[in-house]
Motif scaffolding. Structure first.
Motif, PDB file in Angstrom:
ATOM      1  N   LYS A 178       0.846  -1.244  -0.010  1.00  0.00           N
ATOM      2  CA  LYS A 178       0.068   0.127   0.027  1.00  0.00           C
ATOM      3  C   LYS A 178       0.903   1.186  -0.071  1.00  0.00           C
ATOM      4  O   LYS A 178       0.709   2.152  -0.622  1.00  0.00           O
ATOM      5  CB  LYS A 178      -0.940   0.037   1.491  1.00  0.00           C
ATOM      6  N   LEU A 179       1.825   1.265   0.787  1.00  0.00           N
ATOM      7  CA  LEU A 179       2.952   2.318   0.933  1.00  0.00           C
ATOM      8  C   LEU A 179       3.348   2.582  -0.491  1.00  0.00           C
ATOM      9  O   LEU A 179       3.643   3.649  -0.739  1.00  0.00           O
ATOM     10  CB  LEU A 179       3.816   2.011   1.860  1.00  0.00           C
ATOM     11  N   LEU A 180       3.856   1.577  -0.917  1.00  0.00           N
ATOM     12  CA  LEU A 180       4.665   1.722  -2.498  1.00  0.00           C
ATOM     13  C   LEU A 180       3.635   2.249  -3.566  1.00  0.00           C
ATOM     14  O   LEU A 180       3.854   3.237  -4.205  1.00  0.00           O
ATOM     15  CB  LEU A 180       5.140   0.170  -2.967  1.00  0.00           C
ATOM     16  N   PHE A 181       2.419   1.645  -3.469  1.00  0.00           N
ATOM     17  CA  PHE A 181       1.531   2.081  -4.572  1.00  0.00           C
ATOM     18  C   PHE A 181       1.230   3.471  -4.373  1.00  0.00           C
ATOM     19  O   PHE A 181       1.007   4.287  -5.360  1.00  0.00           O
ATOM     20  CB  PHE A 181       0.117   1.155  -4.472  1.00  0.00           C
ATOM     21  N   GLU A 182       1.210   3.841  -3.057  1.00  0.00           N
ATOM     22  CA  GLU A 182       0.546   5.421  -2.756  1.00  0.00           C
ATOM     23  C   GLU A 182       1.644   6.408  -2.769  1.00  0.00           C
ATOM     24  O   GLU A 182       1.507   7.422  -2.548  1.00  0.00           O
ATOM     25  CB  GLU A 182      -0.411   5.270  -1.684  1.00  0.00           C
ATOM     26  N   SER A 183       2.790   5.893  -3.087  1.00  0.00           N
ATOM     27  CA  SER A 183       4.288   6.859  -2.748  1.00  0.00           C
ATOM     28  C   SER A 183       4.199   7.719  -3.667  1.00  0.00           C
ATOM     29  O   SER A 183       5.029   8.648  -3.743  1.00  0.00           O
ATOM     30  CB  SER A 183       5.286   5.995  -2.640  1.00  0.00           C
ATOM     31  N   GLY A 184       3.603   7.394  -5.191  1.00  0.00           N
ATOM     32  CA  GLY A 184       4.242   8.506  -6.109  1.00  0.00           C
ATOM     33  C   GLY A 184       5.140   7.904  -7.009  1.00  0.00           C
ATOM     34  O   GLY A 184       5.567   8.522  -8.154  1.00  0.00           O
ATOM     35  N   VAL A 185       5.801   6.727  -6.818  1.00  0.00           N
ATOM     36  CA  VAL A 185       6.563   5.978  -7.659  1.00  0.00           C
ATOM     37  C   VAL A 185       6.048   5.372  -8.801  1.00  0.00           C
ATOM     38  O   VAL A 185       4.800   5.099  -8.734  1.00  0.00           O
ATOM     39  CB  VAL A 185       7.418   4.893  -6.626  1.00  0.00           C
ATOM     40  N   ASP A 186       6.687   5.131  -9.908  1.00  0.00           N
ATOM     41  CA  ASP A 186       6.197   4.696 -11.015  1.00  0.00           C
ATOM     42  C   ASP A 186       6.230   3.393 -11.006  1.00  0.00           C
ATOM     43  O   ASP A 186       7.161   2.825 -11.014  1.00  0.00           O
ATOM     44  CB  ASP A 186       6.977   5.125 -12.486  1.00  0.00           C
ATOM     45  N   VAL A 187       4.954   2.649 -10.447  1.00  0.00           N
ATOM     46  CA  VAL A 187       4.887   1.294 -10.512  1.00  0.00           C
ATOM     47  C   VAL A 187       4.084   0.782 -11.384  1.00  0.00           C
ATOM     48  O   VAL A 187       3.130   1.137 -11.829  1.00  0.00           O
ATOM     49  CB  VAL A 187       4.111   1.119  -9.068  1.00  0.00           C
ATOM     50  N   THR A 188       4.629  -0.560 -11.792  1.00  0.00           N
ATOM     51  CA  THR A 188       3.432  -1.439 -12.767  1.00  0.00           C
ATOM     52  C   THR A 188       3.680  -2.525 -12.125  1.00  0.00           C
ATOM     53  O   THR A 188       4.577  -3.410 -11.632  1.00  0.00           O
ATOM     54  CB  THR A 188       4.674  -1.685 -14.084  1.00  0.00           C
ATOM     55  N   MET A 189       2.281  -3.135 -11.993  1.00  0.00           N
ATOM     56  CA  MET A 189       1.831  -4.152 -11.349  1.00  0.00           C
ATOM     57  C   MET A 189       1.633  -5.484 -12.355  1.00  0.00           C
ATOM     58  O   MET A 189       0.848  -5.390 -13.151  1.00  0.00           O
ATOM     59  CB  MET A 189       0.906  -3.925 -10.340  1.00  0.00           C
ATOM     60  N   VAL A 190       2.497  -6.640 -12.121  1.00  0.00           N
ATOM     61  CA  VAL A 190       2.386  -7.546 -12.970  1.00  0.00           C
ATOM     62  C   VAL A 190       1.928  -8.696 -12.181  1.00  0.00           C
ATOM     63  O   VAL A 190       2.594  -9.338 -11.334  1.00  0.00           O
ATOM     64  CB  VAL A 190       3.834  -8.033 -13.643  1.00  0.00           C
ATOM     65  N   GLY A 191       0.286  -8.905 -12.045  1.00  0.00           N
ATOM     66  CA  GLY A 191      -0.217  -9.730 -11.294  1.00  0.00           C
ATOM     67  C   GLY A 191      -0.613 -10.958 -11.863  1.00  0.00           C
ATOM     68  O   GLY A 191      -0.361 -11.270 -13.153  1.00  0.00           O
ATOM     69  N   LEU A 192      -1.496 -11.798 -10.970  1.00  0.00           N
ATOM     70  CA  LEU A 192      -1.833 -13.095 -11.565  1.00  0.00           C
ATOM     71  C   LEU A 192      -2.655 -13.128 -12.885  1.00  0.00           C
ATOM     72  O   LEU A 192      -2.586 -14.071 -13.370  1.00  0.00           O
ATOM     73  CB  LEU A 192      -2.605 -13.793 -10.453  1.00  0.00           C
ATOM     74  N   ASP A 193      -3.320 -12.008 -13.112  1.00  0.00           N
ATOM     75  CA  ASP A 193      -4.139 -11.653 -14.277  1.00  0.00           C
ATOM     76  C   ASP A 193      -3.399 -12.002 -15.699  1.00  0.00           C
ATOM     77  O   ASP A 193      -4.023 -12.600 -16.554  1.00  0.00           O
ATOM     78  CB  ASP A 193      -4.427 -10.385 -14.439  1.00  0.00           C
TER      79      ASP A 193
END
Length: 319
Positions: A178-193
């Motif tokens: 949660k902290l990482l997602f909401e930090s403002g960092v450029d995040v790409t989530m590669v999930g189970l999808d």
């Protein structure tokens, strides 16, 4: 591309590491070990062993955090020991590396590397997000400096793999994610999808074994064990952690949906990665969520890259 890997090694983490080692367009600056599939110290040793086996003994390895930010310890799940083997590498015997981990902590290494390379650095994290979150907490000034962070974790449109809500990496430390997602960092989530759309079969491991190199045979045995722990209907093993490397290396293969993402941190749904209703109207998404992949292109690239790496390892050993 300059990259740091943050791994809980783990068979598929081992594949992700080999994928990077075999990719000529990626410069691996270091590896940070963490907990999850294994205990941190075991994962660090697995990385050291793999690097030595793959003729890459000069890449530094750092020990990261040993448990979630808001917990006092970590107990490895029974399912992790079953899927990855007690030793994390499918019960396959590997020569123990002579060198040791670096003295600098994994969190401090992440901070110093971000300050040195800034936006040119890509961090691929395939375990819990604890090391990244701890680095941000310790040195919040790095948020503005950080380049892309690509994680293997979460699920958006399908159920989790440890609870109906949560994927394993996120569930280990929902607060850190949660902290990482909401930090403002450029995040790409590669999930189970998407990670469950790409499959590696025994046809590939057979080719690795035919290279005659120690690395090829060890990885073939590791991945055959991993395949054996998947449902037979899969026809092989899912490419969870290598998918994060692939998304960093070839983002054109992935369909990404910009979203406002958060993580549920308490209760029955802890670890759920979900769109944030509160921030929906703000207009600036905080995470790129992978929802599709050219699985054939990725499978072929991984297969070819690892096979070529193992061939080179064999030649280096002969020389």
């Amino acid at each position: 591309m300059k990259m740091i890997l943050d791994l809980d090694t783990g068979i598929d983490d081992g594949m992700a590491l080999a994928y990077v080692l075999g990719s000529e367009d990626i410069e691996l600056l270091g590896v940070v070990g963490t907990y999850g599939n294994v205990y941190t110290e075991n994962g660090v040793q697995n990385v050291l062993n793999i690097l030595e086996m793959c003729q890459a003994p000069s890449i530094p390895v750092y020990e990261g955090e040993k448990h979630a930010i808001k917990k006092s310890g970590f107990l490895r799940l029974e399912v992790s020991a079953r899927i990855h083997g007690e030793n994390g590498v499918g019960q396959v015997s590997m020569k123990k590396a002579q060198r040791r981990k670096e003295e600098l902590s994994g969190v401090d290494f992440l901070i110093s590397a971000v300050k040195k390379y800034k936006k040119d650095l890509v961090i691929a994290a395939t375990g819990p997000m604890t090391n990244l979150a701890s680095a941000i907490i310790k040195a919040p000034e790095i948020i503005e400096m950080m380049g892309p962070v690509v994680i293997m974790g979460g699920a958006l449109t399908i159920p989790g793999n440890v609870t109906p809500y949560a994927e394993a990496n996120i569930s280990q430390d929902p607060y850190a994610a949660k902290l990482l997602f909401e930090s403002g960092v450029d995040v790409t989530m590669v999930g189970l999808d998407v990670t469950q759309r790409s499959v590696l079969t025994k046809e590939s491991t057979g080719k690795w074994r035919e290279t005659g190199s120690v690395a090829g045979m060890v990885f073939a045995d590791m991945v055959d064990y991993y395949i054996g722990e998947h449902d037979s209907s899969v026809g092989g093993c899912f490419l969870h952690d290598p998918s994060a490397v692939a998304a960093a290396k070839n983002p054109k293969w992935f369909q990404m949906l910009p979203m406002h993402m958060t993580v549920v941190t308490e209760g029955e749904a802890a670890g759920r990665t979900i769109g944030s209703q509160e921030r929906l109207r703000e207009g600036n998404p905080n995470v790129k969520v992978c929802i599709g992949v050219d699985d054939k292109a990725m499978e072929k690239d991984l297969d070819d890259t690892l096979q070529n790496l193992f061939i080179r390892c064999g030649k280096a050993r002969e020389d």
